[in-house]
Design a protein around this motif. Sequence first.
Motif, mmCIF file in Angstrom:
data_model
loop_
_atom_site.group_PDB
_atom_site.id
_atom_site.type_symbol
_atom_site.label_atom_id
_atom_site.label_comp_id
_atom_site.label_asym_id
_atom_site.label_seq_id
_atom_site.Cartn_x
_atom_site.Cartn_y
_atom_site.Cartn_z
ATOM 1 N N PRO A 182 -26.525 23.428 -47.229
ATOM 2 C CA PRO A 182 -26.349 24.367 -46.105
ATOM 3 C C PRO A 182 -24.998 24.265 -45.412
ATOM 4 C CG PRO A 182 -28.511 23.335 -46.029
ATOM 5 C CD PRO A 182 -27.740 22.613 -47.084
ATOM 6 N N ASP A 183 -24.354 23.080 -45.438
ATOM 7 C CA ASP A 183 -23.065 22.934 -44.757
ATOM 8 C C ASP A 183 -21.950 23.697 -45.462
ATOM 9 O OD1 ASP A 183 -21.447 20.281 -46.315
ATOM 10 O OD2 ASP A 183 -23.505 20.835 -46.811
ATOM 11 N N LEU A 184 -22.211 24.161 -46.701
ATOM 12 C CA LEU A 184 -21.207 24.932 -47.433
ATOM 13 C C LEU A 184 -21.273 26.420 -47.112
ATOM 14 C CD1 LEU A 184 -21.355 23.251 -50.957
ATOM 15 C CD2 LEU A 184 -19.779 22.784 -49.077
ATOM 16 N N LEU A 185 -22.278 26.820 -46.337
ATOM 17 C CA LEU A 185 -22.399 28.225 -45.949
ATOM 18 C C LEU A 185 -21.329 28.569 -44.919
ATOM 19 C CD1 LEU A 185 -23.899 30.939 -45.938
ATOM 20 C CD2 LEU A 185 -25.422 29.989 -44.193
ATOM 21 N N THR A 186 -20.480 29.551 -45.215
ATOM 22 C CA THR A 186 -19.402 29.953 -44.305
ATOM 23 C C THR A 186 -19.713 31.324 -43.710
ATOM 24 O OG1 THR A 186 -18.162 30.988 -46.104
ATOM 25 C CG2 THR A 186 -17.705 28.666 -45.652
#
Length: 663
Positions: free
Chosen positions: A52-56
Amino acid sequence: MTHAEAATRAAFLRTELHHHNRLYYVEARPVISDKDFDLLLRELQEIEQRFPDLLTPDSPTQRVGGAPLEGFTQIRHTVPMMSLDNTYSEEELTAFFARVQKGLARETIDCVIEPKVDGVAITIRYENGVLKHGATRGDGQTGDDVTNNLKTIKRLPLRLPETGPQTFEVRGEVFMPKAGFAKLNKEREEAGEPLFANPRNSTAGTLKLLDPKIVAKRPLDIVFYGLADAGGMDLQSQTDVHALLEAAGLRKADLIWRADSAEGLLAAIRELDEQRKSLPYETDGAVIKVNSFTDQRELGVTSKAPRWAIAYKYQPEQAETKLLAIDIQVGRTGALTPVARLEPVFISGSTVSNATLHNYEEIERKDIRVGDIVVIEKAGEIIPAVVSVKKERRNGGESAVIAPTHCPVCGTAVHRDEEQVVIRCPNPHCPEVVKRRIEHFVCRGAMDISGLGESVVAQLVDLKLVRDVADLYALNELLLARLERVGTKSIYNYLKAIESSKQQDPWRLVFGLGILHVGAGGARKLLEHFGGIDAIAKASVEELVQCPDIGEIVAVSIHAWFHDPVNLQLLDRLRSAGLNFTQKAVTAASEKLNGTTWVITGTLSEDRETIADLIRSHGGKVSGSVSGKTTYLLAGEEAGSKLDKAKKLGVKVLAEPEFRAMI
């Protein structure tokens, strides 16, 4: 996949998807299929779900792709124009219905099934029964104001019947009918103009045109499917929307099904697949919507798409055949394009015996060999394309395809561009290059020398009567009499058309010269800015980029062309032949409008170009869009969004009688 690997892959996918979004939505020239795009998008969605932290915020999974086009004013959508989730699987369609059942906590859900028209999404607003404006999807939040282009669609009412609804915003799809598309391409072929790839691309390209007069000549049509704003009407379902469309005289889908179960949905999409070939427009799938608006609100939306609707995409029809040979076509810029020659095979309503391979990089990527059994399909059901190779069926007799090192026509060593994609013959005297250049020069969009079609041009070059475009002006009755199957009357018509072309506007000559990257619009801008061909020839790259719509790449190409000694000799011969090199100056009637900038909108007593010339003759400037620099808006009947913008910016609006009084 580690986190680092996922981050690298996600960054790559975002870049690729943004690139393909622009090609599809903005430039209307997609290079991959919808299915391939969806596979890339799904892969990115899976990575973002796992990490989820790669969602921009700018991820293609979070919003519709496509930015507003330059050259149009923009309209912000009152309700975002969302895209739909896609599926190519009946199992996934069944899973969609199961999610809807779970979300609404009941077994039976009333759904509507409509054809998915392969066109360009549009939103149109009516106020008090009159068409106010229309816009493209754009980025989903803001779209291009294409009202004047939409008004050229004869089926689209400019005023609604008084007995029907009067104020609302409706969503639809602009398309080019199959028959109209075939006729348009036939006319372009006869005029020596490049053919459109498929109806959707030609529709998107037409809506981008800034001149509604040209748009009016294209066979556009429209069909509607939904509402953005009901204008206070009490509508409860998609079925109510269909009734509203009928009452308003707006075309809805030609085929509509209702189903309340997964089995019913599957039966409907299968039946639609059987019947859609009889429709007058191209379709690439079915759209399934929950019918009730109450149910739709309960199900809600994601950041990109509604949860109450889905698009089921049909697999393109495919066929297997044998690749017999690869021929090379030489274009007017010298580009060498490989073409697959196939054992004839029937697909999507016609027999196919050749297909494009685009370039040699694609041949290498797909490992295509002569003798292979290949799978072909019609992209957009129009252009045959080789999509894959049945490598497991190779018998050892296949031969690899080697990129040419020399032109197959003239034998000149080829040149590769910096991207190593296009291979060109650099010989300007190559017979095939000469033929293609002359065909371009004489076409309707350039010098418009009627009668000199492909077969006549081929004879002129093969008999060495013409080596370049300047030689056309040295032709006479005696030389043309050497052509086969050409009579006295045809010779007279050819010479008359050639002589008449000398008076064409110089922008047509610049376009006809075939300078790399310079289209008709760019040629017009160059002549408007520099006033004549000689001034363009003397301009530096820095001076060329000062011309509107001319970027550095185009400027470098123009500068290089005008500094080639061979091209300079060609220009001298064209000048000696009496061609027009200077933009006609508008005769000054007065200086009454000096220092003013005008925008023209609506219907006036004369066509816009005549009015624009009149303004220029009195010292004024004419612009295509309203801005803070606009002095006056000249507004006729049915003035559209330009009038609204002028009022917002405080630009003085004049009716035609007031304008006439000023001059």
